[in-house]
Design a protein around this motif. Structure first.
Motif, short mmCIF file in Angstrom:
data_model
loop_
_atom_site.label_atom_id
_atom_site.label_comp_id
_atom_site.label_asym_id
_atom_site.label_seq_id
_atom_site.Cartn_x
_atom_site.Cartn_y
_atom_site.Cartn_z
N TYR A 41 -19.26 -25.05 39.59
CA TYR A 41 -19.73 -23.60 39.34
C TYR A 41 -18.19 -22.88 39.06
CZ TYR A 41 -23.96 -24.35 42.00
OH TYR A 41 -25.36 -24.66 42.50
N LEU B 229 -22.00 -16.55 40.89
CA LEU B 229 -21.67 -17.91 40.37
C LEU B 229 -22.68 -18.62 39.77
CD1 LEU B 229 -19.95 -19.07 43.80
CD2 LEU B 229 -18.79 -18.01 41.63
N ASP C 21 -22.74 -16.37 46.12
CA ASP C 21 -21.40 -16.73 46.65
C ASP C 21 -21.20 -18.31 46.91
OD1 ASP C 21 -22.78 -17.39 49.03
OD2 ASP C 21 -22.60 -15.40 50.07
N TRP C 22 -20.02 -18.72 47.31
CA TRP C 22 -19.64 -20.10 47.34
C TRP C 22 -20.44 -20.99 48.38
CZ3 TRP C 22 -17.76 -22.61 43.70
CH2 TRP C 22 -16.86 -22.00 42.90
N ALA D 116 -23.46 -21.71 46.91
CA ALA D 116 -23.28 -22.67 45.96
C ALA D 116 -23.24 -24.12 46.55
CB ALA D 116 -21.81 -22.50 44.98
N VAL D 117 -22.66 -23.99 47.61
CA VAL D 117 -22.37 -25.45 48.76
C VAL D 117 -23.68 -25.61 48.85
CG1 VAL D 117 -21.47 -26.33 50.72
CG2 VAL D 117 -19.90 -25.08 49.17
N ALA E 134 -18.29 -28.32 45.00
CA ALA E 134 -19.12 -27.26 44.26
C ALA E 134 -17.87 -26.50 43.39
CB ALA E 134 -19.67 -26.27 45.45
N ARG E 135 -16.86 -26.19 43.83
CA ARG E 135 -15.96 -25.64 42.96
C ARG E 135 -15.58 -26.34 41.82
NH1 ARG E 135 -13.40 -21.19 44.99
NH2 ARG E 135 -13.58 -20.97 47.44
N LEU F 171 -17.47 -28.06 49.90
CA LEU F 171 -16.67 -26.88 48.99
C LEU F 171 -16.07 -27.33 47.80
CD1 LEU F 171 -16.43 -23.86 48.80
CD2 LEU F 171 -14.40 -24.08 50.58
#
Length: 288
Positions: A186, A195, A154-155, A158-159, A182-183, A179
């Motif tokens: 990913y 992701l 999840d995010w 990922a962060v 990361a967006r 965030l």
């Protein structure tokens, strides 16, 4: 509204490649071509490109193996000279004779190569935290993680992974900054959920295949070919890729080099920092 159009074109060896195309103020606007670093993609310029588009038509490429561009079935082609040919192909596909080049890290190496190979097609260069000498410490750090990160659930994960790799470069980042960062790196996996990083893990092949003791290519002659060209170098104040000594050597060889050091940044500034943006604006406003 996205602010850009999707631009698709074919490479010389048949890949379908992608770029964001920010139209600029009018049909006669000069062109700026933005090129990202090794593991990154066009999202890196999501802040800078609309700003530049007040004056320029801005093309922001996803290099092959990144973002929305095709992955290369032959990983040995993941190297700067191939990417440079892709960029000339992009300019040719749009009948663009000349452009300002903005390159971060690997993208900056590409910019130098492009100017050395076809000098008439480059009007100015912005080098973001890169030069003809790469600090061995930073290169070792990059080799340690490229192509090795596993997909995440999840995010939040990922962060965490993004911060673990890049935390030293951005000591003042907020949770919201991480965030957002990361967006840009990913995307949702096509199968299996979770992701994944938006690049082909095989981009690491030329790095890992090289002899660890091999002498890096001498890029000083390439830098020397920029002697008549306006060049701005931005350096993260604690960069481990462009050392202070390396930058000093660049200034010694090109006395008219324009330099800006960006505080609280390692490798590489995002180019959204106020000092970076102000340096770029002032540089591009200089008379030709």
């Amino acid at each position: 509204m996205s602010g850009f159009d999707d631009l698709w074109y074919r490479s010389d060896d048949g890949l379908t490649l992608y770029a964001r195309d920010y139209a600029g103020p009018d049909g006669d606007a000069p062109v700026a071509l933005c090129m990202h670093g090794l593991t990154r993609n066009a999202a890196d310029f999501a802040g800078l490109a609309p700003h530049l588009a007040q004056r320029y038509r801005v093309l922001v490429a996803d290099q092959r193996g990144r973002g929305r561009s095709d992955y290369d079935p032959d990983p040995t082609r993941y190297q700067p000279l191939t990417y440079v040919q892709d960029m000339f192909r992009l300019l040719d596909s749009q009948a663009i004779p000349c452009a300002v080049l903005v390159g971060t890290s690997m993208g900056g190496l590409m910019a130098m190569l492009m100017a050395a190979m076809q000098p008439a097609r480059v009007s100015a260069i912005v080098l973001n935290d890169i030069g003809p000498e790469v600090d061995p410490a930073g290169l070792a750090r990059i080799k340690a993680y490229v192509g090795k990160a596993e997909p995440v659930a999840d995010w939040a994960a990922a962060v965490a992974q993004t911060r673990a790799i890049n935390g030293a470069a951005f000591p003042d980042f907020s949770p919201e900054d991480w965030l957002h960062f990361a967006r840009g790196l990913y995307r949702p996996r096509a199968q299996g959920g979770g992701l994944e990083l938006a690049y082909d893990p095989a981009i690491s092949t030329p790095l890992t295949a090289a002899d660890e003791n091999a002498v890096p290519p001498d890029l000083w002659p390439v830098f020397g070919a920029l002697s008549a060209l306006p060049v701005l170098v931005l350096r993260g104040a604690h960069s481990d890729i462009l050392s202070a000594a390396g930058l000093a050597a660049m200034r010694a060889r090109k006395p008219d080099l324009v330099v800006a050091e960006i505080a609280n940044r390692g490798h590489a500034p995002t180019l959204d920092e106020p000092d970076a943006r102000a340096a770029i604006d002032a540089f591009l406003a200089m008379p030709a």
